[in-house]
Design an enzyme around this catalytic site. Sequence first.
Site, PDB file in Angstrom:
ATOM      1  N   GLU A  73       0.540  30.359 -23.254  1.00 23.09           N
ATOM      2  CA  GLU A  73      -0.054  30.502 -24.584  1.00 23.09           C
ATOM      3  C   GLU A  73      -0.518  31.938 -24.744  1.00 23.09           C
ATOM      4  OE1 GLU A  73      -3.028  27.992 -27.526  1.00 23.09           O
ATOM      5  OE2 GLU A  73      -2.617  27.296 -25.492  1.00 23.09           O
ATOM      6  N   GLU A 121     -12.684  26.297 -21.715  1.00 22.21           N
ATOM      7  CA  GLU A 121     -12.194  25.889 -23.033  1.00 22.21           C
ATOM      8  C   GLU A 121     -12.896  24.627 -23.528  1.00 22.21           C
ATOM      9  OE1 GLU A 121      -7.902  25.031 -25.239  1.00 22.21           O
ATOM     10  OE2 GLU A 121      -8.041  24.917 -23.050  1.00 22.21           O
TER      11      GLU A 121
END
Length: 895
Positions: free
Chosen positions: A480, A760
Amino acid sequence: MKKHILLLLFTCFTMIAFGQTELRNLTVENLSNPIGIGVKTPRFSWKLVSSKRNVKQAAYEIQVKEGKNTVWASGKVASEASIFTKYAGSPLVSNAKYIWQVRVWDNQGKTSKWATASFGTALLHSNEWKATWIGSGLKSDTVNGVVPMFRKSFLANKKIASAKVYVTSRGLYEVQINGKRMGDSYLSPGWTSYDKHLQYQTYDVSNLLSEGKNAIGVLLGSGWYRSRLGWENKQNIYGKETGLLFQMVIKYADGTTETVVSDTSWKASNSHITYSEIYNGEVQDARLEQKNYSVASFDDSKWSTVVSKDFPTNYITAAINEPIRKHENLKPIAVLTSPKGETILDFGQNLAGWVKVSVQGKAGDIIKLSHVEMLDKKGTPYFENLRSAKAQAIYTLSGNGIETFEPHFTTFGFRYVKVEGITGKINPDDFTAIALYSDIKKTGAFETSNAYINKLQSNIRWSQRGNFLDVPTDCPQRDERLGWTGDAEVFSRTAAYNFNVDQFFAKWLIDVAADQKENGAVPFVIPNALKGSFFDMPVGAAGWSDASIIIPYNMYVSFGDKEVVERQYPSMKAYLNYVRGAAKNDLWNTGFQFADWLSYRVDDSKGMIGMKSAITDNYLVAQCFYAYNTEIMIKAATLLGKTDEVQEYQSLLERVKKAFQTEYMTASGKLISETQTAYILALQFDMLPENLRAQAVERLVKNIEGYEYHLTTGFLGTPFLNPVLTRFGRNDVAYKLLLQDTYPSWLYPIKAHGATTIWERWDSMKPDGTFQDPSMTSFNHYAYGAVGDWMYRTIAGIDTKEAEGAGYKSIIIKPEIGGNLTYAKGSLETNYGLVSSSWRIENNKFILDVEVPANTNATIEFPTNKIETIKENKAVLNAKTKTVGSGKYHFEMEL
């Protein structure tokens, strides 16, 4: 000799005794002595330093010279302005060096000495590019193929006075001249929206050239330009062919110049880097290395001729931001063996970068380094959260003694490295982890009496380092690593405390505008690497797309840089107009929304007993951010003198709030979503009538108490949680949330699992030691670190006034004590100088030390109601607040 010493001592004594103002930290376009600015009217800044109190600048004078010629003499200008003063002289010329000096007159009748610095210009006009784009023309030069090398030899038959290189690429370049690496930047030219915005860098190579034969060598990796980006395995997003654009301008001692450019006289060959990709890593075979390929005597007779390319040059601009450089070097703190017998190095810190290794072995031996963030509870490397990213560095040895390897065109997010291919006992001294990130300057420091809070601050800073690689990414490890706008938006103010990110964001915001949709919507990632995917929609999402409005204004507030808002204003306005069009009767209740992303869910870690998921209505969140955007546009329009638009946006804001109250609030002030985030956003953006705010605060506090002082907020609620509580007099609750150390909380990852970066998810690793869903579990993700803003502003108490004193021209010092802290200290190197606030509690006495830089003022608010006990040194103040000028101050009071 004695006379000289006495004169020096007398001079020093005189400066101290009479407090002569000095000038330091001279910058041009936020950079110290830059050599390649592409701005035709650059801005000058300087800092005043004085040992005296209440010093302000009364006037300044700037002179700029090229050689012996004065190109600008401002004369004495009566002004306090010491940041971003714009050049107003004769037109600057390209490829030139300018010396500039400044002196000031202060408000106490003193004149500073002249302070001197320099700046160099790049190519100020696009038609000054004489170079042409070249490609290798090699069949193996594909996205997953061999990294090509370029080479050019030339003669310099005169004495060289100076030389500069202007270079960029479609891909990532690394240049050598006469066998020595050019510059200390990595992964250049960085990542931009390559089809609309491409930067070039300038290098002074005077010391790399010699009279006579010279040679240039270049490696050109795929990088972000054509490596796959995102999780859908999309490659060649910006093009299938990489390219090099190179221009060297040599100035000889006799005054003549010569230009060496990329053209079809260059040659190309395969390098020993047989594979290089952003997510998967890099493969090198030392047996294939063509040593000394960049020296003049190298035989390139078997190399092929390059091909010219018709890539555009009209949108290429000189770099305005700091390049990526090497920073911290870390040695392994342990050599571990997994249950599977794997050898693992623990570097003790999750970081972004790579490992440099020195090894010795036989020709053909293969060393493989596999990078991971975590070990599972059994001690096995946890690869699953990398998804499809291999994150490996693979080296084949040549067998020629001790060999040293490190990657060129990739990075990894890791703390642990699995090592394969080394026989015998590993020597940890042979391995060094190197952190790579944009060379942003550290500005903030923060410390308290609580070790866990200090670790939280360290983790916030490390996550910023790991995700500020030319673009503000979400994470540095998996497939990502994209410039998610929501992450950047919520963290931008905290980022501006830790480091000087003015130029970093200024560069990125150019791409925000470049990739903006025709209807004004802003993509969710910038640069928009998700073209053609599900997330590439012609819609905007609250908290994400409005980074286009929020970040420019935050940079103005933090650094006093009005030009960022000026440049971005058309983009800001276009995005607000998009939202206005998407809204119906001023209610934004259409389209895709991330809402309060990753807020607490009961099924996360099996939840807390008896608790429910904290899901906030998507469009309630969107309406709050609609108001937030509109409020910023009022401020931006006011700043830029756009009176008509100020009135228009003020009227809009009233309607947006009224629509919120009609749609999402009962008559008594209860919201349709009974969540922490709902009340936080409604209070933060004044969505509720003033007479209903107190009850909303009580509902918020009861919710927090109901979750046993745990937060349940996601990406959009978390940044405002503690600020709202502090604003409405519930600092006690804010501190309880900060110090909570069980899931979900800021300190849970630290206390339960020894985290060294921000995660996260609140439970990326669950309390039982298992992991969250590996499809989206990063251990280096700065969004929840946005609490750092509150820590600086509230615990240390350092803030700036927006309207009359952005950039810390007018400072607020307002520490709020709590959480059983016995001391806290914070400092911030602003564009005016160092601001610091340091306090401690001793025997129920509050002791506060404050430093205020010259050319500013500060309003200090003391955290006691015993006004009669507040003393500066021994003088009683009898006031809750005190406004002071520059200087150092010591206060004591009873609590």
